[in-house]
Design a protein around this motif. Structure first.
Motif, PDB file in Angstrom:
ATOM      1  N   ASP A 108      29.689 -61.880 -52.899  1.00  0.00           N
ATOM      2  CA  ASP A 108      28.202 -61.201 -52.786  1.00  0.00           C
ATOM      3  C   ASP A 108      27.072 -61.595 -54.450  1.00  0.00           C
ATOM      4  OD1 ASP A 108      28.169 -61.001 -50.674  1.00  0.00           O
ATOM      5  OD2 ASP A 108      28.345 -58.184 -50.908  1.00  0.00           O
ATOM      6  N   HIS A 109      27.900 -61.308 -55.467  1.00  0.00           N
ATOM      7  CA  HIS A 109      27.072 -62.219 -56.641  1.00  0.00           C
ATOM      8  C   HIS A 109      26.708 -64.321 -56.519  1.00  0.00           C
ATOM      9  CE1 HIS A 109      26.609 -58.476 -58.576  1.00  0.00           C
ATOM     10  NE2 HIS A 109      27.744 -58.127 -58.793  1.00  0.00           N
ATOM     11  N   ALA A 110      28.822 -63.854 -56.049  1.00  0.00           N
ATOM     12  CA  ALA A 110      28.124 -66.017 -56.634  1.00  0.00           C
ATOM     13  C   ALA A 110      27.130 -66.226 -55.707  1.00  0.00           C
ATOM     14  CB  ALA A 110      29.879 -66.230 -55.677  1.00  0.00           C
ATOM     15  N   ALA A 111      26.737 -66.305 -54.393  1.00  0.00           N
ATOM     16  CA  ALA A 111      25.694 -66.130 -53.163  1.00  0.00           C
ATOM     17  C   ALA A 111      24.325 -65.838 -53.582  1.00  0.00           C
ATOM     18  CB  ALA A 111      26.526 -65.159 -52.109  1.00  0.00           C
ATOM     19  N   ASN A 112      24.059 -65.180 -54.820  1.00  0.00           N
ATOM     20  CA  ASN A 112      22.929 -64.896 -55.427  1.00  0.00           C
ATOM     21  C   ASN A 112      23.003 -65.397 -56.471  1.00  0.00           C
ATOM     22  OD1 ASN A 112      21.717 -63.548 -53.157  1.00  0.00           O
ATOM     23  ND2 ASN A 112      23.062 -61.453 -54.197  1.00  0.00           N
ATOM     24  N   LYS A 113      23.384 -66.496 -57.088  1.00  0.00           N
ATOM     25  CA  LYS A 113      24.052 -67.191 -58.119  1.00  0.00           C
ATOM     26  C   LYS A 113      24.028 -65.912 -59.256  1.00  0.00           C
ATOM     27  CE  LYS A 113      20.765 -70.742 -56.531  1.00  0.00           C
ATOM     28  NZ  LYS A 113      19.793 -71.395 -56.800  1.00  0.00           N
ATOM     29  N   VAL A 114      25.008 -65.112 -59.248  1.00  0.00           N
ATOM     30  CA  VAL A 114      25.162 -64.409 -60.710  1.00  0.00           C
ATOM     31  C   VAL A 114      26.717 -65.058 -61.093  1.00  0.00           C
ATOM     32  CG1 VAL A 114      25.327 -62.525 -61.610  1.00  0.00           C
ATOM     33  CG2 VAL A 114      23.649 -62.784 -59.934  1.00  0.00           C
ATOM     34  N   GLY A 115      27.429 -65.817 -62.220  1.00  0.00           N
ATOM     35  CA  GLY A 115      28.535 -66.294 -62.388  1.00  0.00           C
ATOM     36  C   GLY A 115      29.352 -65.451 -62.363  1.00  0.00           C
TER      37      GLY A 115
END
Length: 150
Positions: A108-115
């Motif tokens: 979910d973080h990756a999908a929201n551009k949180v590395g």
């Protein structure tokens, strides 16, 4: 502290536009003596990568030497922060995949551009809190996305 802070403290070209602000904040934190600063493993790795990616070979060497000197200061206990000694094991990796206390998974973080690096700093903070008692821990960051989770 995260990568954005460490890069500013070192003055890494292209990554230190807030250097004066960060130096002033470090001075204030040291004078207040109301907090301990920890250096996450992620900040070390990401900062080293930023230095290695500098276009100018002279700057790569100069900042790599400055970075190495800073890491030696950490090892010798002479830096204004300590290394966050984190155990890289199945529990850590599982916490990373699950997203720790953020309420969202790595996916979910990756999908929201949180590395993954930012997420790992939060996991390091969570694990630090789990092994200490009666303290509060936040992440010193200039990254607005990461700051939203601290």
């Amino acid at each position: 502290m995260d990568t954005s802070v460490l890069c500013n403290l070192l003055g890494v070209p292209g990554k230190s536009q807030d250097r004066e602000k960060v130096l002033a904040e470090l001075k204030q934190k040291r004078q207040a003596r109301d907090c301990d600063l920890l250096l996450p493993v992620t900040a070390v790795i990401e900062t080293g990568n930023h230095i290695a990616q500098l276009a100018d070979g002279y700057h790569r060497r100069v900042y790599a030497e400055k970075f190495a000197d800073t890491l030696r200061m950490v090892v010798d206990g002479k830096a204004p922060w300590a290394l966050n000694e984190v155990e890289w094991n199945a529990a850590h990796l599982n916490a990373l995949v699950e997203g720790g206390s953020t309420g969202a998974s790595l996916v979910d973080h990756a999908a929201n551009k949180v590395g993954c690096g930012d997420l790992n700093i939060l996991i390091e903070r969570d694990r630090y809190l789990a092994r200490t008692s009666g303290i509060e821990a936040t992440v010193w960051t200039l990254d607005h996305g990461l700051a939203a989770h601290t």
